[in-house]
Design an enzyme around this catalytic site. Sequence first.
Site, short mmCIF file in Angstrom:
data_model
loop_
_atom_site.label_atom_id
_atom_site.label_comp_id
_atom_site.label_asym_id
_atom_site.label_seq_id
_atom_site.Cartn_x
_atom_site.Cartn_y
_atom_site.Cartn_z
N ASP A 30 -29.76 -2.04 16.78
CA ASP A 30 -28.67 -1.88 15.81
C ASP A 30 -27.32 -1.71 16.51
O ASP A 30 -27.21 -1.87 17.73
CB ASP A 30 -28.95 -0.70 14.87
N LYS A 88 -32.74 8.59 19.53
CA LYS A 88 -33.65 7.46 19.48
C LYS A 88 -33.08 6.39 20.39
O LYS A 88 -31.89 6.41 20.71
CB LYS A 88 -33.87 6.97 18.06
N ASP A 123 -29.57 2.43 19.16
CA ASP A 123 -30.61 3.46 19.14
C ASP A 123 -31.80 3.05 18.27
O ASP A 123 -32.87 3.63 18.37
CB ASP A 123 -30.05 4.83 18.72
N ARG A 124 -31.61 2.03 17.43
CA ARG A 124 -32.74 1.57 16.62
C ARG A 124 -33.39 0.35 17.25
O ARG A 124 -32.76 -0.36 18.03
CB ARG A 124 -32.27 1.15 15.23
N SER A 171 -23.12 3.24 13.72
CA SER A 171 -24.50 2.79 13.90
C SER A 171 -24.82 1.48 13.18
O SER A 171 -24.22 0.47 13.47
CB SER A 171 -25.42 3.90 13.44
N HIS A 172 -25.73 1.55 12.20
CA HIS A 172 -26.20 0.32 11.55
C HIS A 172 -25.25 -0.14 10.46
O HIS A 172 -25.50 -1.17 9.83
CB HIS A 172 -27.58 0.56 10.95
N THR A 217 -25.92 12.49 7.81
CA THR A 217 -27.16 12.45 8.59
C THR A 217 -26.86 12.30 10.08
O THR A 217 -27.54 12.86 10.92
CB THR A 217 -28.04 11.27 8.13
N LYS A 262 -19.50 11.07 16.17
CA LYS A 262 -20.43 12.20 16.17
C LYS A 262 -20.38 12.90 17.51
O LYS A 262 -19.98 12.32 18.52
CB LYS A 262 -21.85 11.75 15.83
N GLU A 274 -38.78 7.72 13.43
CA GLU A 274 -38.43 7.67 12.02
C GLU A 274 -38.77 6.30 11.47
O GLU A 274 -38.77 5.30 12.19
CB GLU A 274 -36.92 7.90 11.84
N ASP A 328 -25.40 0.70 17.54
CA ASP A 328 -25.25 1.58 18.71
C ASP A 328 -26.50 1.61 19.57
O ASP A 328 -26.65 2.48 20.44
CB ASP A 328 -24.84 2.99 18.27
C1 VG1 Z 1 -30.44 6.77 8.03
C2 VG1 Z 1 -31.92 6.81 8.29
C3 VG1 Z 1 -32.27 7.94 9.22
C4 VG1 Z 1 -31.44 7.82 10.51
C5 VG1 Z 1 -29.97 7.74 10.16
C6 VG1 Z 1 -29.11 7.50 11.38
O1 VG1 Z 1 -30.04 7.96 7.38
O2 VG1 Z 1 -32.63 6.92 7.10
O3 VG1 Z 1 -33.64 7.91 9.50
O4 VG1 Z 1 -31.67 8.92 11.35
O5 VG1 Z 1 -29.74 6.67 9.26
O6 VG1 Z 1 -29.50 6.36 12.07
P1 VG1 Z 1 -29.80 8.06 5.79
O7 VG1 Z 1 -29.31 9.45 5.56
O8 VG1 Z 1 -28.83 7.00 5.45
O9 VG1 Z 1 -31.13 7.78 5.17
V1 VG1 Z 1 -28.33 5.42 12.82
O10 VG1 Z 1 -29.10 4.35 13.85
O11 VG1 Z 1 -27.54 4.82 11.53
O12 VG1 Z 1 -27.43 6.57 13.64
CO CO Z 2 -27.97 3.59 15.22
#
Ligand code: VG1
Ligand code: CO
Length: 550
Positions: free
Chosen positions: A284, A383, A288-289, A120-121, A18, A133, A370, A286
């Site tokens: 989070d 984001k 962005d959340r 990220s998270h 993703t 990425k 999202e 990085d």
């Molecule tokens: C998750 C979230 C999605 C978001 C992605 C990256 O993906 O559901 O909405 O864009 O993380 O966010 P998935 O495929 O695990 O549902 V981040 O802040 O982790 O870059």
């Molecule tokens: Co993130």
Amino acid sequence: MAIQTIPTKPFAGQRPGTSGLRKKVSVFTQAHYLENFVQALLDVLNASGADAQALTGQTLVLGGDGRFYNRAAVQIILKLASANGVARVLLGRGGILSTPAVSAVIRRRQAFGGIVLSASHNPGGPAGDFGIKYNAGNGGPANEALTEAVYARTQVLRELRISDAPDIDIDRQGLQQFEQMQVDVIDPVADYAAVMRELFDFDLLRTMFQRGFTVRVDAMNAVGGPYARAILEGELGAPAGTVVNAEPLEDFGGLHPDPNPVNAEDLIAHMQQLDAPDFGAAMDGDADRNMVVGRNFVVTPSDSLALMTAHARLIPGYKDGLTGVARSMPTSAAVDRVAKALNLPCFETPTGWKFFGNLLDAGRVSLCGEESYGTGSSHVREKDGLWAILFWLSLQGATDRSVEALVREHWRVYGRNYYSRHDYEGIAVDVANVLMRDLRAALPFLPGRQFGVRQLVLADDFAYTDPVDGSVSGQQGIRLIFDDGARVIFRLSGTGTEGATLRLYLERFEADVALQDEPVQKVLAELATLADQVAGIRARTGMEGPTVAT
Ligand code: VG1
Ligand code: CO
């Protein structure tokens, strides 16, 4: 010092998910693992034409969320970049750049693109996750065509081109020569802060703090800390200590840097105290959340997007109105109601920020979001956690109303979309795949079926045709939509690194103000049962319920 050509062998499984390639640190630190992926990326970028589009002679932005392996990865990438013709790298000092900051730097400096080091998270540290990425020249995540090309390249890669120059000092700001490449070590916050100044009324925010408005921002020991400190405490005069857990740590201090009520429980606890600050927020890994919290009141990300849309004109950067809005498919339809009232186009995209890029570039949307605690706008192509925090602060300043008052008023006007996401983590991959396969097979037989009071009117596997470039992305989540607008959605996560995670998204609309204050899980219990009935989650996984519900 010279450019070395080193033989290498492909690794299986280097397909970005993703949001980039995410793996355990132990996977990333295998010899050549990171090198291979970056070489494949540079090869693809260099092959994008013998014209000005090729990477050679261009500028790349580089930085990450500071997690374990960030600093070592920076050195490796510099050596590969220099050996593959990159003219200049803009590197965040200490290897630090938040995801939205990378986007801002790419755009403001008109760089060719950028590399973000982040999972990220996902948790960090030696036993945690690492990720990488690529963001293109618009500042946004690479589209699927590009990530697929990189993946294809990783599968046939035989050679690395890498410099054997010694490591450079990434903590010293300013220009350094790295063989034929220049490395410009930049202040990670400056470009980003300049963008924020253009969007928000900093004087208004300063006045709020002068009058004693209190805020608690939990940076979760992740990369948002330096940004929030510099802007909130530095520029806007918020008292020291407004930003907590503000020092980016390689393992996030053991915290899971995912800003939801479960993982940011400390913030939630503070916001429930009698002397709670006026406003709370978390970001989070990085940055962005964002999670937005009022006194004893948590805002659902889907509602946050709807409110931002409804009130955007109060913010200087959006005073002329929005061109349109977009949400990911599983995000609640709360924003759709606002868009309808304001006569704004509203787009529904697959999960992942990369799908907003074309709409933003074409000027067709100005806000997007999202359900996963992410909101953003046309100011960058990611984001943006701190942007969302400044947006909500500004809303409170402009309206003189609390978070809770704003949200309750919104529900009164537009109705409430009760919403929850249930995550079933750590499912065996084959069990998860079979569950989805069987669900897909059942889709043709579901419409028309009655489930209690509701009838199922639509059952499909969401496919998206990009309205700008016509590209099609299939299998983006199974949707069950009912005659009262309720929705049940099933997806497998594309960011995890262990087993599979099933995400179950539940939504139900409530127009009646008298019924808008019920416990969310109680309201959605019926839909959760229905989901289990249709998909057999418990029977197949042996799990009694979700591991996380947000
Ligand atoms: C998750 C979230 C999605 C978001 C992605 C990256 O993906 O559901 O909405 O864009 O993380 O966010 P998935 O495929 O695990 O549902 V981040 O802040 O982790 O870059
Ligand atoms: Co993130």
